[in-house]
Write a protein that holds these residues in place. Structure first.
Motif, PDB file in Angstrom:
ATOM      1  N   SER A   5       0.860  -1.186   0.000  1.00  0.00           N
ATOM      2  CA  SER A   5       0.000   0.000   0.000  1.00  0.00           C
ATOM      3  C   SER A   5       0.891   1.228   0.000  1.00  0.00           C
ATOM      4  O   SER A   5       1.275   1.725  -1.046  1.00  0.00           O
TER       5      SER A   5
ATOM      6  N   TRP B 188      -1.808  -4.153   1.742  1.00  0.00           N
ATOM      7  CA  TRP B 188      -2.655  -3.002   2.045  1.00  0.00           C
ATOM      8  C   TRP B 188      -2.988  -3.002   3.528  1.00  0.00           C
ATOM      9  O   TRP B 188      -3.519  -3.977   4.050  1.00  0.00           O
ATOM     10  N   HIS B 189      -2.656  -1.919   4.238  1.00  0.00           N
ATOM     11  CA  HIS B 189      -2.836  -1.823   5.695  1.00  0.00           C
ATOM     12  C   HIS B 189      -2.297  -3.068   6.389  1.00  0.00           C
ATOM     13  O   HIS B 189      -2.891  -3.603   7.309  1.00  0.00           O
TER      14      HIS B 189
ATOM     15  N   ASP C 197      -2.274  -3.370  11.029  1.00  0.00           N
ATOM     16  CA  ASP C 197      -3.025  -2.408  10.229  1.00  0.00           C
ATOM     17  C   ASP C 197      -2.162  -1.171   9.940  1.00  0.00           C
ATOM     18  O   ASP C 197      -2.514  -0.047  10.280  1.00  0.00           O
TER      19      ASP C 197
ATOM     20  N   HIS D 158      -0.406   2.058   8.695  1.00  0.00           N
ATOM     21  CA  HIS D 158      -1.172   3.203   8.189  1.00  0.00           C
ATOM     22  C   HIS D 158      -0.356   4.475   7.977  1.00  0.00           C
ATOM     23  O   HIS D 158      -0.853   5.420   7.407  1.00  0.00           O
TER      24      HIS D 158
ATOM     25  N   TYR E  75       1.138   2.209  12.884  1.00  0.00           N
ATOM     26  CA  TYR E  75      -0.069   1.441  12.606  1.00  0.00           C
ATOM     27  C   TYR E  75      -1.174   1.854  13.545  1.00  0.00           C
ATOM     28  O   TYR E  75      -0.954   2.417  14.604  1.00  0.00           O
ATOM     29  N   ARG E  76      -2.412   1.549  13.110  1.00  0.00           N
ATOM     30  CA  ARG E  76      -3.585   1.996  13.844  1.00  0.00           C
ATOM     31  C   ARG E  76      -4.340   0.846  14.497  1.00  0.00           C
ATOM     32  O   ARG E  76      -5.350   1.063  15.145  1.00  0.00           O
TER      33      ARG E  76
ATOM     34  N   GLU F 111      -3.995   8.244  15.830  1.00  0.00           N
ATOM     35  CA  GLU F 111      -3.287   8.754  14.648  1.00  0.00           C
ATOM     36  C   GLU F 111      -2.948  10.242  14.728  1.00  0.00           C
ATOM     37  O   GLU F 111      -1.835  10.626  14.404  1.00  0.00           O
TER      38      GLU F 111
END
Length: 149
Positions: A25, A48-49, A74, A76, A95-96, A124
């Protein structure tokens, strides 16, 4: 561009895992000082993520993938920059997912060394603040375009 038209060139496939856990991603370009000058690298979050931070370097005219971390949940946030002014770009990734965290990865000439900027619980917007603090205020928004500093 060729003949005034954009061309598409595959650089690398990203994560080799089967779909939907394949590809990449976020992608950022960085540079490292070498004996022969500056060498470009690509940093990615995969897929992706995904959970992986990888760095790609050119070897024998092909991009070679090196996984430098596989602990994200995840993924990000990704950017590169010469944050400490030493001539080498580092990677910041966050990451989130559960345990939201932000890490700095510096190349010591042999390997990528991971340093936590925040571990566990930073939302975030606060991660952006941590990145700004870690870079001496030179970057204020992690999800924006890469900035050369």
């Amino acid at each position: 561009m060729k003949d005034g038209k954009w061309e598409r060139t595959k650089l690398a496939a990203g994560s080799p895992d089967p779909w939907p856990k394949s590809g990449a991603s976020d992608v950022a370009v960085g540079y490292l000082q070498t004996k022969t000058g500056k060498e470009r690298f690509l940093a990615t979050i995969e897929p992706w993520h995904g959970n992986t931070v990888a760095a790609y370097t050119m070897q024998n005219k092909e991009w070679t993938r090196q996984v430098i971390d596989s602990s994200l949940v995840d993924g990000h946030v990704l950017l590169t920059g010469n944050f400490d002014g030493n001539g080498n770009d580092a990677i910041i990734a966050g990451y989130r997912g559960r345990g939201t965290s932000v890490y700095l990865y510096r190349n010591d000439g042999k390997q990528w060394v991971k340093t936590p900027l925040d571990q566990g619980g930073m939302p975030e917007p606060a991660a952006r603040s941590a990145i700004s603090t870690a870079t001496g205020g030179r970057i204020s928004h992690a999800s924006g375009p890469r900035r050369r500093i």
